[in-house]
Design a protein around this motif. Structure first.
Motif, PDB file in Angstrom:
ATOM      1  N   PHE A 381     -17.436  21.055  75.217  1.00  0.00           N
ATOM      2  CA  PHE A 381     -16.276  21.711  75.650  1.00  0.00           C
ATOM      3  C   PHE A 381     -16.547  23.337  76.221  1.00  0.00           C
ATOM      4  CE2 PHE A 381     -12.303  24.017  74.807  1.00  0.00           C
ATOM      5  CZ  PHE A 381     -11.385  23.551  75.701  1.00  0.00           C
ATOM      6  N   TYR A 382     -17.462  24.167  75.092  1.00  0.00           N
ATOM      7  CA  TYR A 382     -17.761  25.194  75.638  1.00  0.00           C
ATOM      8  C   TYR A 382     -18.568  25.216  76.925  1.00  0.00           C
ATOM      9  CZ  TYR A 382     -19.774  29.766  75.378  1.00  0.00           C
ATOM     10  OH  TYR A 382     -20.332  31.271  75.413  1.00  0.00           O
ATOM     11  N   GLY A 383     -19.487  24.026  77.060  1.00  0.00           N
ATOM     12  CA  GLY A 383     -20.255  24.190  78.490  1.00  0.00           C
ATOM     13  C   GLY A 383     -19.183  23.739  79.683  1.00  0.00           C
ATOM     14  N   LEU A 384     -18.113  23.127  79.396  1.00  0.00           N
ATOM     15  CA  LEU A 384     -17.206  22.794  80.419  1.00  0.00           C
ATOM     16  C   LEU A 384     -16.070  24.080  80.864  1.00  0.00           C
ATOM     17  CD1 LEU A 384     -15.195  20.769  81.790  1.00  0.00           C
ATOM     18  CD2 LEU A 384     -13.665  20.722  79.857  1.00  0.00           C
ATOM     19  N   LEU A 385     -16.021  24.850  79.723  1.00  0.00           N
ATOM     20  CA  LEU A 385     -15.200  26.092  80.112  1.00  0.00           C
ATOM     21  C   LEU A 385     -16.176  27.247  80.903  1.00  0.00           C
ATOM     22  CD1 LEU A 385     -13.800  27.023  76.554  1.00  0.00           C
ATOM     23  CD2 LEU A 385     -12.811  25.989  78.358  1.00  0.00           C
ATOM     24  N   CYS A 386     -17.610  27.080  80.395  1.00  0.00           N
ATOM     25  CA  CYS A 386     -18.515  28.154  81.331  1.00  0.00           C
ATOM     26  C   CYS A 386     -18.678  27.618  82.656  1.00  0.00           C
ATOM     27  CB  CYS A 386     -19.607  28.289  80.479  1.00  0.00           C
ATOM     28  SG  CYS A 386     -19.441  28.684  78.948  1.00  0.00           S
ATOM     29  N   TRP A 387     -18.879  26.086  82.945  1.00  0.00           N
ATOM     30  CA  TRP A 387     -19.524  25.537  84.118  1.00  0.00           C
ATOM     31  C   TRP A 387     -18.502  25.081  84.992  1.00  0.00           C
ATOM     32  CZ3 TRP A 387     -23.381  23.303  80.304  1.00  0.00           C
ATOM     33  CH2 TRP A 387     -24.366  24.251  79.789  1.00  0.00           C
ATOM     34  N   MET A 388     -17.427  24.831  84.530  1.00  0.00           N
ATOM     35  CA  MET A 388     -16.350  24.068  85.675  1.00  0.00           C
ATOM     36  C   MET A 388     -16.303  24.574  86.972  1.00  0.00           C
ATOM     37  SD  MET A 388     -12.432  24.556  84.456  1.00  0.00           S
ATOM     38  CE  MET A 388     -12.776  23.973  82.450  1.00  0.00           C
TER      39      MET A 388
END
Length: 421
Positions: A381-388
């Motif tokens: 989820f952290y990666g999603l927030l950073c990379w979306m």
């Protein structure tokens, strides 16, 4: 006197209104999660104040208060490790740490459901703050956090404090807290939350490099010239909490099983009877295809979902699709935030985690969806927030996926607990 009292009440009222406005997104998210859980409880009877029928961690906490490490007797309906003729809790001990002060007053009937709900709401609150800081938009933060908590199989594990699910709820939300603290540069707090999560689900230890990379990036934002060695010298005290907590786990393991790395699961009868044991590469060829197993279609077009092990992962956790897309986007768009190393580290560790889970004898037993896969969601989820992608075309399909995930998990949770499927 009356005017002073009125003045104080008005000041307090203004402070309360200011507080509610400041954290209105957090409050909204918590109330939304409570609303859906209430609706599920109305159909299943799984209220947070109900007595826990599988109070393994409370039994262990109560045994500690009585001065013993084993439970003193067998509880046939629970998964207990049998070692040298004694019965022990086979799960990592941190949930019992949480219940220890409650056991002083409630004995073995601790309010596990309310404690589980508290951790859920704490995770929701923290996830909203994390999403707001990464996305810079309240409504977007609210949407993605609700997707994480209501549009995935987390809803199922949050509806019961039974021993298996209680530990996962704590691990899930402690992971959220750990990532959020790391993103704010709070190293000591982040690593302590991570150590607590490891005490619920030990394989989460794999994600330590993710926290360390985030923390190094945040520290170097304030002091770009700081070398790695200087950073360690300056912030060595961050490791104190995890070392103390990890030392307590190892001490308990050594006293109970004579091995500081043994939590007891290897002494469960189901694993001692199996020639392959708890983990084996031979399980991989059976379990890995289960992650892609489709429900069976019965007469009239009714789908029959399996309630043992797992089904197609993206069907129960549709958030995985935006996550996968965002990871690919980070590679092809060469996204730098929050660091090039994390673009490789986070997906690789997550994949390795899933492969380790597939070498386990089972994929979680009775459940809706796959509860084991929930362990990786806070980190991804952290990666999603950073990379979306920061474009509208990405968000519109995500809205449809959220409502699908909410519907399938709410219906599936009710149906599974009521034995309709």
């Amino acid at each position: 006197m009356i005017s002073l009292l009125l003045s104080t009440l008005q000041r307090r009222r203004a402070q309360l209104i200011s507080f509610c406005r400041r954290y209105q997104t957090e409050w909204t998210a918590c109330f939304c999660v409570l609303a859906v859980m209430t609706a599920a409880a109305m159909f299943t009877g799984r209220w947070c104040f109900e007595k826990n029928g599988y109070p393994t961690f409370a039994l262990q906490a109560n045994a500690w208060l009585q001065g013993r490490l084993d439970l003193g007797q067998d509880y046939p309906w629970l998964e207990l490790a049998i070692y040298e003729g004694k019965y022990y809790v086979s799960f990592p001990p941190f949930p019992s740490y949480v219940l220890l002060p409650f056991a002083l007053f409630f004995g073995t009937e601790t309010p596990d459901g309310l404690i589980s709900l508290f951790f859920t709401l704490a995770g929701v609150w923290t996830a909203v703050r994390l999403a707001e800081s990464r996305l810079g938009h309240r409504q977007e933060a609210l949407f993605w956090v609700l997707f994480l908590y209501l549009g995935t199989g987390y809803l199922f594990i949050a509806m019961t404090p039974a021993v298996w699910f209680f530990a996962q709820v704590l691990c899930f939300n402690l992971s959220v807290l750990a990532v959020a603290a790391a993103d704010r540069g709070r190293g000591g707090r982040s690593l302590l939350y991570w150590a607590c999560a490891v005490g619920c689900r030990p394989i989460v230890i794999l994600f330590l490099p993710v926290l360390l990379v985030i923390l190094v990036l945040r520290v170097r934002e304030k002091d770009p010239g700081l070398s790695l060695l200087s950073l360690i010298r300056k912030y060595w005290y961050w490791a104190l909490g995890p070392l103390v907590l990890g030392g307590s786990y190892m001490l308990l393991n050594g006293l109970r099983f004579g091995n500081v790395l043994e939590f007891g699961h290897n002494y469960l009868p189901e694993f001692t009877r199996s020639p392959e044991g708890q983990f084996s590469l031979n399980y991989l060829k059976t379990n890995l295809p289960l992650l892609f197993r489709l429900p069976q279609v019965q007469g009239g077009g009714v789908f029959s979902f399996p309630t043992f092990d797992t089904a197609l992962f993206c069907l129960i956790d549709p958030l995985s699709l935006p996550i996968l897309f965002s990871i690919l986007w980070a590679f092809f768009a060469r996204t730098e935030e929050p660091g090039r190393r994390l673009r490789f580290l986070l997906p690789v560790l997550s994949l390795f985690y899933i492969l380790i889970l597939c070498t386990h004898r089972t994929l979680g037993g009775w459940q809706f969806g796959n509860r084991y896969l929930k362990d990786v969601l806070p980190w991804l989820f952290y990666g999603l927030l950073c990379w979306m992608p920061k474009r509208g075309w990405f968000r519109q399909p995500a809205r449809a996926l959220f409502f699908f995930g909410l519907a399938i998990n709410l219906i599936g949770t009710v149906a599974t607990f009521n034995n309709w499927i």
